[in-house]
Scaffold this motif. Structure first.
Motif, PDB file in Angstrom:
ATOM      1  N   ILE A   1      28.439  58.784  93.397  1.00 19.02           N
ATOM      2  CA  ILE A   1      28.754  57.960  92.234  1.00 19.02           C
ATOM      3  C   ILE A   1      30.031  58.532  91.646  1.00 19.02           C
ATOM      4  O   ILE A   1      30.155  59.751  91.480  1.00 19.02           O
ATOM      5  CB  ILE A   1      27.621  58.011  91.191  1.00 19.02           C
ATOM      6  CG1 ILE A   1      26.328  57.465  91.792  1.00 19.02           C
ATOM      7  CG2 ILE A   1      28.000  57.202  89.941  1.00 19.02           C
ATOM      8  CD1 ILE A   1      25.110  57.689  90.921  1.00 19.02           C
ATOM      9  N   GLY A   2      31.001  57.671  91.369  1.00 19.86           N
ATOM     10  CA  GLY A   2      32.274  58.192  90.899  1.00 19.86           C
ATOM     11  C   GLY A   2      33.034  57.236  90.009  1.00 19.86           C
ATOM     12  O   GLY A   2      32.655  56.081  89.823  1.00 19.86           O
TER      13      GLY A   2
ATOM     14  N   PRO B   1      42.436  62.084  90.232  1.00 19.26           N
ATOM     15  CA  PRO B   1      41.211  62.550  90.882  1.00 19.26           C
ATOM     16  C   PRO B   1      40.049  61.598  90.610  1.00 19.26           C
ATOM     17  O   PRO B   1      40.059  60.833  89.642  1.00 19.26           O
ATOM     18  CB  PRO B   1      40.971  63.924  90.240  1.00 19.26           C
ATOM     19  CG  PRO B   1      42.306  64.350  89.746  1.00 19.26           C
ATOM     20  CD  PRO B   1      42.975  63.085  89.294  1.00 19.26           C
ATOM     21  N   ILE B   2      39.036  61.669  91.473  1.00 15.48           N
ATOM     22  CA  ILE B   2      37.860  60.791  91.369  1.00 15.48           C
ATOM     23  C   ILE B   2      36.602  61.645  91.261  1.00 15.48           C
ATOM     24  O   ILE B   2      36.386  62.556  92.074  1.00 15.48           O
ATOM     25  CB  ILE B   2      37.761  59.869  92.599  1.00 15.48           C
ATOM     26  CG1 ILE B   2      38.948  58.891  92.618  1.00 15.48           C
ATOM     27  CG2 ILE B   2      36.442  59.097  92.596  1.00 15.48           C
ATOM     28  CD1 ILE B   2      39.022  58.051  93.889  1.00 15.48           C
ATOM     29  N   ILE B   3      35.791  61.359  90.262  1.00 15.32           N
ATOM     30  CA  ILE B   3      34.505  62.046  90.100  1.00 15.32           C
ATOM     31  C   ILE B   3      33.650  61.812  91.345  1.00 15.32           C
ATOM     32  O   ILE B   3      33.634  60.716  91.914  1.00 15.32           O
ATOM     33  CB  ILE B   3      33.763  61.520  88.855  1.00 15.32           C
ATOM     34  CG1 ILE B   3      34.516  61.914  87.577  1.00 15.32           C
ATOM     35  CG2 ILE B   3      32.321  62.029  88.806  1.00 15.32           C
ATOM     36  CD1 ILE B   3      34.540  63.401  87.297  1.00 15.32           C
ATOM     37  N   SER B   4      32.936  62.858  91.765  1.00 15.34           N
ATOM     38  CA  SER B   4      32.084  62.746  92.956  1.00 15.34           C
ATOM     39  C   SER B   4      30.791  63.514  92.729  1.00 15.34           C
ATOM     40  O   SER B   4      30.747  64.735  92.835  1.00 15.34           O
ATOM     41  CB  SER B   4      32.811  63.306  94.184  1.00 15.34           C
ATOM     42  OG  SER B   4      32.002  63.216  95.336  1.00 15.34           O
ATOM     43  N   THR B   5      29.730  62.774  92.416  1.00 18.11           N
ATOM     44  CA  THR B   5      28.409  63.381  92.261  1.00 18.11           C
ATOM     45  C   THR B   5      27.412  62.611  93.117  1.00 18.11           C
ATOM     46  O   THR B   5      27.491  61.375  93.210  1.00 18.11           O
ATOM     47  CB  THR B   5      27.964  63.403  90.792  1.00 18.11           C
ATOM     48  OG1 THR B   5      26.674  64.036  90.689  1.00 18.11           O
ATOM     49  CG2 THR B   5      27.880  62.007  90.186  1.00 18.11           C
ATOM     50  N   SER B   6      26.528  63.313  93.758  1.00 15.84           N
ATOM     51  CA  SER B   6      25.587  62.695  94.695  1.00 15.84           C
ATOM     52  C   SER B   6      24.908  61.473  94.087  1.00 15.84           C
ATOM     53  O   SER B   6      24.469  61.495  92.940  1.00 15.84           O
ATOM     54  CB  SER B   6      24.527  63.715  95.105  1.00 15.84           C
ATOM     55  OG  SER B   6      23.444  63.079  95.747  1.00 15.84           O
ATOM     56  N   ALA B   7      24.819  60.419  94.886  1.00 16.70           N
ATOM     57  CA  ALA B   7      24.198  59.178  94.413  1.00 16.70           C
ATOM     58  C   ALA B   7      22.685  59.207  94.487  1.00 16.70           C
ATOM     59  O   ALA B   7      22.024  58.264  94.065  1.00 16.70           O
ATOM     60  CB  ALA B   7      24.717  57.988  95.225  1.00 16.70           C
ATOM     61  N   HIS B   8      22.135  60.276  95.012  1.00 14.89           N
ATOM     62  CA  HIS B   8      20.686  60.353  95.139  1.00 14.89           C
ATOM     63  C   HIS B   8      20.089  60.712  93.779  1.00 14.89           C
ATOM     64  O   HIS B   8      20.257  61.817  93.270  1.00 14.89           O
ATOM     65  CB  HIS B   8      20.310  61.363  96.215  1.00 14.89           C
ATOM     66  CG  HIS B   8      20.958  61.040  97.524  1.00 14.89           C
ATOM     67  ND1 HIS B   8      20.790  59.824  98.148  1.00 14.89           N
ATOM     68  CD2 HIS B   8      21.802  61.753  98.312  1.00 14.89           C
ATOM     69  CE1 HIS B   8      21.498  59.807  99.264  1.00 14.89           C
ATOM     70  NE2 HIS B   8      22.125  60.949  99.378  1.00 14.89           N
ATOM     71  N   LEU B   9      19.411  59.736  93.209  1.00 17.63           N
ATOM     72  CA  LEU B   9      18.906  59.857  91.843  1.00 17.63           C
ATOM     73  C   LEU B   9      17.611  60.662  91.793  1.00 17.63           C
ATOM     74  O   LEU B   9      16.928  60.834  92.802  1.00 17.63           O
ATOM     75  CB  LEU B   9      18.668  58.461  91.261  1.00 17.63           C
ATOM     76  CG  LEU B   9      19.878  57.525  91.254  1.00 17.63           C
ATOM     77  CD1 LEU B   9      19.496  56.184  90.653  1.00 17.63           C
ATOM     78  CD2 LEU B   9      21.037  58.134  90.476  1.00 17.63           C
ATOM     79  N   PRO B  10      17.255  61.137  90.577  1.00 20.07           N
ATOM     80  CA  PRO B  10      15.976  61.826  90.429  1.00 20.07           C
ATOM     81  C   PRO B  10      14.830  60.913  90.881  1.00 20.07           C
ATOM     82  O   PRO B  10      14.914  59.684  90.751  1.00 20.07           O
ATOM     83  CB  PRO B  10      15.892  62.094  88.917  1.00 20.07           C
ATOM     84  CG  PRO B  10      17.309  62.087  88.458  1.00 20.07           C
ATOM     85  CD  PRO B  10      18.012  61.070  89.320  1.00 20.07           C
TER      86      PRO B  10
END
Length: 216
Positions: A40-41, A139-148
């Motif tokens: 997710i970014g 720059p582009i935010i990059s955090t895993s898309a796998h949700l809780p």
């Protein structure tokens, strides 16, 4: 509902990249593939979009966010890179590595670690990511898309492992843009290297950690 863009994984279509870039410039949040997991970014400098990313991932403000840069020279704009860090990074990028570095003033506080004043930066080895970075020039935010996990998954003690289509369905109403390259979702994370001290340290073994050991 999110707008889905079908993008070629190896040769991203310029027109579609420009459309996505325009959406990101206007504060859109996207779901997109990287060389590790689906992420997710958003544009690093779009404050409202960064706040939405935190809400989607249920992240407190003291949890730093990783972002993507297109090259080592660009990394040096957003982080202080020591000679040792430069030597390590030059050997490992582009690739599946996240580097923890002291942040410069160009890194928004909402992104960096508030206590350590550090940030996590990646230089990905993925044509779509690199095309987006070149078009956006940020720059582009990059955090895993796998949700809780949801309540049912918690009850059954299941780790959520969604297919690409399932991931798209779950995030359809939470993001503005979905980039579909036809690549399946993976669960192999990046290797994290802490380059803030005198000696580099691997703090998480992910993809490519065996190669990283050679240089720390």
């Amino acid at each position: 509902m999110a707008k889905i863009f079908a993008v070629h994984p190896d040769n991203p279509q310029t027109r579609r990249i420009e459309e996505i870039k325009s959406a990101l410039s206007n504060g859109a949040v996207m779901l997109y593939p990287t060389d590790t997991v689906y992420a997710i970014g958003c544009d690093l400098n779009a404050k409202s979009a960064v706040e939405r990313v935190r809400q989607i991932k249920q992240l407190a403000n003291d949890k730093p966010l990783t972002f993507l840069c297109p090259s080592l020279s660009n990394v040096a704009t957003y982080a202080f890179v020591s000679d040792t860090a430069y030597r390590v990074m030059k050997r490992l990028i582009p690739g599946t590595y996240t580097f923890l570095l002291p942040a410069t003033k160009l890194v928004p506080r909402l992104v960096q670690s508030p206590k350590r004043k550090t940030t996590g930066i990646r230089v990905p080895n993925h044509p779509v990511c690199l095309a987006l970075l070149a078009a956006l020039d940020n720059p582009i935010i990059s955090t895993s898309a796998h949700l809780p996990p949801d309540d049912e998954q918690v009850k059954l003690d299941l780790e959520p492992r969604l297919s690409r289509v399932e991931l798209f369905d779950r995030l359809d109403k939470l993001v503005d843009v979905i980039i579909d390259t036809g690549e399946e979702a993976t669960y192999e994370v990046s290797t994290i290297l802490d380059l803030t001290g005198d000696e580099p340290m691997i703090t998480r073994r992910g993809l490519g950690w065996e190669a990283a050991i050679t240089w720390v």
